[in-house]
Design an enzyme around this catalytic site. Sequence first.
Site, PDB file in Angstrom:
ATOM      1  N   GLU A  26    -121.628 -16.181 -22.261  1.00  0.00           N
ATOM      2  CA  GLU A  26    -120.573 -15.177 -22.452  1.00  0.00           C
ATOM      3  C   GLU A  26    -119.424 -15.406 -21.469  1.00  0.00           C
ATOM      4  OE1 GLU A  26    -120.375 -10.565 -24.022  1.00  0.00           O
ATOM      5  OE2 GLU A  26    -122.077 -11.167 -22.781  1.00  0.00           O
ATOM      6  N   ASP A  64    -123.216  -7.204 -15.998  1.00  0.00           N
ATOM      7  CA  ASP A  64    -124.270  -6.260 -16.361  1.00  0.00           C
ATOM      8  C   ASP A  64    -125.615  -6.959 -16.485  1.00  0.00           C
ATOM      9  OD1 ASP A  64    -123.252  -7.595 -18.576  1.00  0.00           O
ATOM     10  OD2 ASP A  64    -123.439  -5.896 -19.940  1.00  0.00           O
ATOM     11  N   ASP A 104    -129.254 -15.811 -22.563  1.00  0.00           N
ATOM     12  CA  ASP A 104    -129.363 -14.431 -23.034  1.00  0.00           C
ATOM     13  C   ASP A 104    -129.847 -14.491 -24.472  1.00  0.00           C
ATOM     14  OD1 ASP A 104    -129.040 -11.876 -23.950  1.00  0.00           O
ATOM     15  OD2 ASP A 104    -126.910 -11.715 -23.465  1.00  0.00           O
ATOM     16  N   TYR A 119    -126.732 -18.461 -26.102  1.00  0.00           N
ATOM     17  CA  TYR A 119    -126.347 -17.053 -26.128  1.00  0.00           C
ATOM     18  C   TYR A 119    -126.611 -16.558 -27.543  1.00  0.00           C
ATOM     19  CZ  TYR A 119    -123.350 -12.876 -25.957  1.00  0.00           C
ATOM     20  OH  TYR A 119    -122.864 -11.591 -26.024  1.00  0.00           O
ATOM     21  N   ASN A 149    -131.083 -11.857 -26.082  1.00  0.00           N
ATOM     22  CA  ASN A 149    -130.779 -10.572 -26.725  1.00  0.00           C
ATOM     23  C   ASN A 149    -131.986  -9.902 -27.371  1.00  0.00           C
ATOM     24  OD1 ASN A 149    -128.191  -9.318 -26.506  1.00  0.00           O
ATOM     25  ND2 ASN A 149    -127.277 -11.154 -27.414  1.00  0.00           N
TER      26      ASN A 149
END
Length: 260
Positions: free
Chosen positions: A35, A241, A144, A105, A146
Site C-alpha cells: 500500500e 495502522d 497484508d 497486498y 486482509n
Amino acid sequence: MKLISWNVNGLRACVNKGFNEYFVESGADIFCVQETKLQDGQISLEQDEGYTQYWNYAQKKGYSGTAVFTRMKPLSVRYGLEEDHEPEGRILTLEFDAFYLVNVYTPNARRDLSRLDFRLEWEDRFRSYLQELDAVKPVIICGDMNVAHEEIDLKNAKANRGNSGFTFEEREKMTQLLDTGFVDTFRYLYPEKADAYTWWSYMPKVRERNVGWRIDYFLVSARLAPALRDAGMDCDVLGSDHCPVVLDINELLIQDPSAK
C-alpha cells in the site's frame, strides 16, 4: 536472514512518521512494503547502497502498490500473476537462488462485501500461482493478506463474524492455501499466542487497548519450516495502522536442508 513486511498505508505519509529510522534500525536483508499509494517519481528514498529497490505501482493514483528493498540480488523479478503486469500493483515476485519471495497486498472485500466475489476469484489464481512457484523451489510469501484466519487472530471474533476480513469464504481461502503446502510462520511457532495483532482501526483508543486483527503474514513452503528461527510483529512501531511483521529464517537451511 531477516525479512520485514509492512503495510505502510501511504509511504510518503509513513516516511514523515519514522519509516526511514525504522528501516535503518531493523537491519533487514529484505524489506517488503504494501500500500505504497504513489507513482513513479513521487518519492526518493536515500538508502544504504547495499539495497536495490523494486516497485510495482498501481495505475490508479494514490492506490495500492508494493515495493521490495533487498540486499540480495534476485535472479529475476516479476510484476503480477499471469502476466508481467497487473493494474493494481499488488504483487512482486523476486526469484533468488534457493527460493522465491512473493510480496502481496491481497484485495479487500470492502465493508459492504461488494468486492468479495472478485477477491475469491483472485485468491484462486493466487493460490495456483504459488503452487506453480513451489513446484520449482520453496516460496516465502509476505504481506497484508486482509484476513484474520482464526478466531485467535482478532480481538472480537464473535462480533466480526461475517464482516470483511473475517467472512467464512475469506477464511476458507486461507485454509485452502495452507493446505496446499504452506505454513503460517507465526502460528507454527506460537500456536496458542493470543492478543498478537498487526492492524488496528484508527478509532480512538483502539490501538492503545490492543483491539486488533492479525492480517499481515509471513507464509513459507512447508519444507522450509525447519529453517524458521522466529516470527513476530513490531507492535510498538507506529507510522501506519499496521505494524511491521518480522521473519528470521536460517538461510543456510534454505540453501541446504541437511546443513546443521
